[in-house]
Every structure is written in structure tokens, then in C-alpha cells.
Write an enzyme that holds these catalytic residues in place. Structure first.
Site, PDB file in Angstrom:
ATOM      1  N   CYS A 141       1.032  -0.857   0.101  1.00  0.00           N
ATOM      2  CA  CYS A 141       0.102  -0.089   0.070  1.00  0.00           C
ATOM      3  C   CYS A 141       0.559   1.662  -0.076  1.00  0.00           C
ATOM      4  CB  CYS A 141      -0.827  -0.178   1.517  1.00  0.00           C
ATOM      5  SG  CYS A 141      -0.469  -0.350   2.697  1.00  0.00           S
ATOM      6  N   GLN A 181       1.954   5.143   8.511  1.00  0.00           N
ATOM      7  CA  GLN A 181       0.581   4.605   7.878  1.00  0.00           C
ATOM      8  C   GLN A 181      -0.321   4.153   9.217  1.00  0.00           C
ATOM      9  OE1 GLN A 181       4.389   2.377   6.299  1.00  0.00           O
ATOM     10  NE2 GLN A 181       2.654   0.849   6.362  1.00  0.00           N
ATOM     11  N   SER A 222      -5.883   0.863   9.750  1.00  0.00           N
ATOM     12  CA  SER A 222      -6.649  -0.619   8.574  1.00  0.00           C
ATOM     13  C   SER A 222      -5.579  -0.817   8.000  1.00  0.00           C
ATOM     14  CB  SER A 222      -6.978   0.576   7.891  1.00  0.00           C
ATOM     15  OG  SER A 222      -6.178   1.529   6.904  1.00  0.00           O
ATOM     16  N   HIS A 254      -3.026   6.401   4.452  1.00  0.00           N
ATOM     17  CA  HIS A 254      -1.348   5.963   4.663  1.00  0.00           C
ATOM     18  C   HIS A 254      -0.568   7.689   4.530  1.00  0.00           C
ATOM     19  CE1 HIS A 254      -1.561   2.600   5.742  1.00  0.00           C
ATOM     20  NE2 HIS A 254      -1.182   2.225   5.161  1.00  0.00           N
ATOM     21  N   ASN A 302      -5.516   3.756   1.908  1.00  0.00           N
ATOM     22  CA  ASN A 302      -4.541   2.636   1.743  1.00  0.00           C
ATOM     23  C   ASN A 302      -5.587   1.532   1.633  1.00  0.00           C
ATOM     24  OD1 ASN A 302      -5.408   3.235   4.782  1.00  0.00           O
ATOM     25  ND2 ASN A 302      -4.604   1.075   4.943  1.00  0.00           N
TER      26      ASN A 302
END
Length: 342
Positions: free
Chosen positions: A132, A159, A162, A244, A317
Site C-alpha cells: 500500500c 501509516q 487499517s 497513509h 490505503n
């Protein structure tokens, strides 16, 4: 005539998002099968916001013959078992796990960046979705690399939880609630308390002191964009539910000013430039949730090198970093090779 599409891992965050995006983008699917483990078989999941329900089937008993695509969001261990079976049956696997990303016979695709690489999918009938944090970064880097040739990237990531799945989101919620009422904030999914904290550690540690998440960003960027680019990454988990963020410092072989970079990014596919240089004139994770774009802000010259800029990059993300990119790969494969849709 449309496609027959499988979504494997339909009960997870990414699998559900795949279904939402297939519906939103009106993907030309005549039939959609949703798969999960035996624990979830028989349950129903939503297909977009239409109210349509799809019943989950047990992946162990599913016959993939006659299906066109399978979007996998089931983790590396299950992918190791099922991806070769689906691929051998003629169902092209688009895999969200890390299992095949560095396999030289498996294309690692971000459609805005290296669409031509998908032509090699026939070697294994498997296509890999990147990490991601890598996906959003290379979307922002691509137009700049084409213009001035990137030598080196230093990236620090912020980040969201999730990225660690539902368990990560639950832990942030539970810890935050417990702290407010005076209870203990116990760490289960993460190595330390994530609520009101940041953790400079994602995935396992390697011998050189970097983490596997950081290694992924380095190796995947080289495979997707250019093997000569040097990347130094520091990946940090932050108490954000979705989205993110990345702070990038980019050094080029050729001259490229911040103003020129802004012009390139403004026209780049998949990028949304929001850079007003005033209070609130930038994008934060909260604002990118549910969006398709990779948002770029804070573009400025880097005075520490001869040819360099710095920028801020934000993306959902669960979408561009996972589900959206997988659906875009399916769309790309259809356009370039299958051409089945009306």
C-alpha cells in the site's frame, strides 16, 4: 458480454472495499462470486450501495474453472494454497498479498506507472498488487522520474492502522476508549500502545536493522519504476484509522524545480495536486478517505542537494493501496488482453 469475477477474502477490509469499487466503477461483470473461509460461508456481504447482497461461498470447495478474474485479499498463506489452483484453471489471479511481488515471473503492477509490464502475466497467470505504501508513492514519482530521472528517494511514512486489518482498527478504537475512561491500554496487535502514540516498526525486523515493510518499499519501487533508483524508507504506524501519508525527499539527475514538478503532478494520471501554501492548503488522511486519487501537497525545492524537491503524499490505503489498484489491474488486463466487455 461481461466478465465472471471472483473476490476472495470478501469479509475483510480490503475484500469489502473491492466489492464497493467494482460497484462504483460499474465494472462489466456478468457474475460475481464472493469467497471466504468455511467460518463465513453462507453469510452475506453488500455489493456497493445498491442494497444488493452476495452470499459467501467456501473457498475450499469453489471451482474456478470458467471464471475470468480472481481478486485475492486472503493473505500470503492462503494465497500460496489457492492462487496456483485458480491460475491453473484459467482464472487470472490479482493478488494483494506480498507472496508473489518479487517473483520475476509475476508482474507487479500500478496501472498509472507500468501498464506495459502486465503483458507478462501469462507466465504464471498471476499479477501482484504492490504494498500500500509503495503504490501511492510510485504514482507520485512516475511523472517526476520521466521528466528528470530520479536518483534517490528518502521517504518517511505515516501509516494508518487499517493497514494492519480489522484487528488494528479495533485496537486503536479500544485503546483510545480505555484511555479516556482510565483503563489500561493493552497492546495486542501492535508491539506498543498505538493510541496517542506512533510506532516506528511495521512488519518484522531484518538483519540490517530495517523492517520488512521498509524493504518492500525499496524492492517494489525498483521493480515497478526503475531498478537504479535508490530508496531509503522509514515506516511508522500512526493512530489514524484510514489513509497513509508519506513525506518524500527526491533527488534527480537533471534539474527540476518545485514549480515544474507542480505542473507535472497537476497533469499526472492518478494524482490530485492540492498545494495552496496557506493554512489548510494541503490534504490530510481524513480528507482522502473514500477517494481514488493520490493527493500531493507541500511541493518545495530541497536546498540540500543540487537537484531535489520535497513533497507530501496522502492516499486511502484501502483503495489505491489495495482494492482500487486491484480493480484497475483487472480493467487494464481486460483492455489490453481479454477485450471481453461490451
Amino acid at each position: 458480454m461481461g466478465y465472471r469475477v471472483v473476490v476472495a477474502g470478501a469479509t475483510g477490509n480490503v475484500g469489502r472495499e473491492m466489492l464497493n469499487i467494482l460497484a462504483e466503477r460499474e465494472f462489466p461483470a456478468d457474475e460475481i462470486a464472493v469467497l471466504a473461509s468455511s467460518r463465513s460461508a453462507g453469510e452475506e456481504v453488500d455489493f456497493g450501495e445498491s442494497g444488493r447482497k452476495l452470499k459467501i461461498r467456501n473457498i475450499e470447495h469453489f471451482d474456478p474453472a470458467g471464471w475470468d478474474f480472481a481478486l485475492f485479499a486472503i493473505g500470503s498463506e492462503a494465497t500460496k494454497v489457492y492462487a496456483p489452483k485458480f491460475a491453473a484453471a484459467g482464472c487470472t489471479v490479482i493478488d494483494n498479498s506480498s507472496l508473489y511481488r518479487m517473483d520475476p515471473d509475476v508482474p507487479l503492477i500500478v496501472p498509472e506507472v507500468n501498464p506495459e509490464a502486465i503483458d507478462g502475466y501469462t507466465r504464471r497467470n498471476i499479477i501482484a498488487n504492490p504494498n500500500c505504501s509503495t503504490a501511492q508513492m510510485v504514482v507520485a514519482l512516475k511523472p517526476l522520474h520521466d521528466a528528470a530521472t530520479i536518483k534517490r528517494v528518502v521517504v518517511s511514512t505515516y501509516q494508518s492502522v487499517s493497514g494492519a486489518g480489522k484487528a488494528g482498527m479495533d485496537e486503536l478504537f479500544e485503546q483510545s476508549r480505555n484511555i479516556f475512561v482510565g483503563d489500561q491500554a493493552e497492546a495486542k496487535k501492535f508491539t506498543k500502545q498505538i493510541a496517542f502514540n506512533v510506532i516506528p516498526h511495521i512488519d518484522s525486523f531484518l538483519e540490517d536493522g530495517s523492517t520488512k515493510e521498509e524493504w518492500k518499499m525499496v524492492a517494489e519501487t525498483k521493480k515497478i519504476l526503475d531498478p537504479s533508483i535508490k530508496v531509503q524508507a522509514t515506516c511508522v504506524r500512526v493512530p489514524v484509522f484510514v489513509g497513509h501519508s508519506e513525506a518524500l525527499t527526491i533527488e534527480f539527475e537533471n534539474e527540476l524545480s518545485a514549480d515544474e514538478a507542480q505542473k507535472l503532478l497537476r497533469e499526472a494520471p492518478g494524482v490530485m495536486l492540492v498545494d495552496k501554501r496557506e493554512d489548510g492548503g494541503y490534504v490530510t488522511p481524513v480528507e482522502c478517505v473514500g477517494e481514488y486519487a493520490t493527493f500531493v501537497s507541500r511541493v518545495r525545492d530541497d536546498s540540500t542537494v543540487d537537484n531535489g524537491i520535497a513533497l507530501w503524499c496522502v492516499s486511502d490505503n484501502l483503495r489505491k493501496g489495495a482494492a482500487l489498484n486491484a480493480v484497475q489491474i483487472a480493467e487494464l488486463l481486460g483492455r489490453r488482453h481479454l477485450q471481453k466487455a461490451a
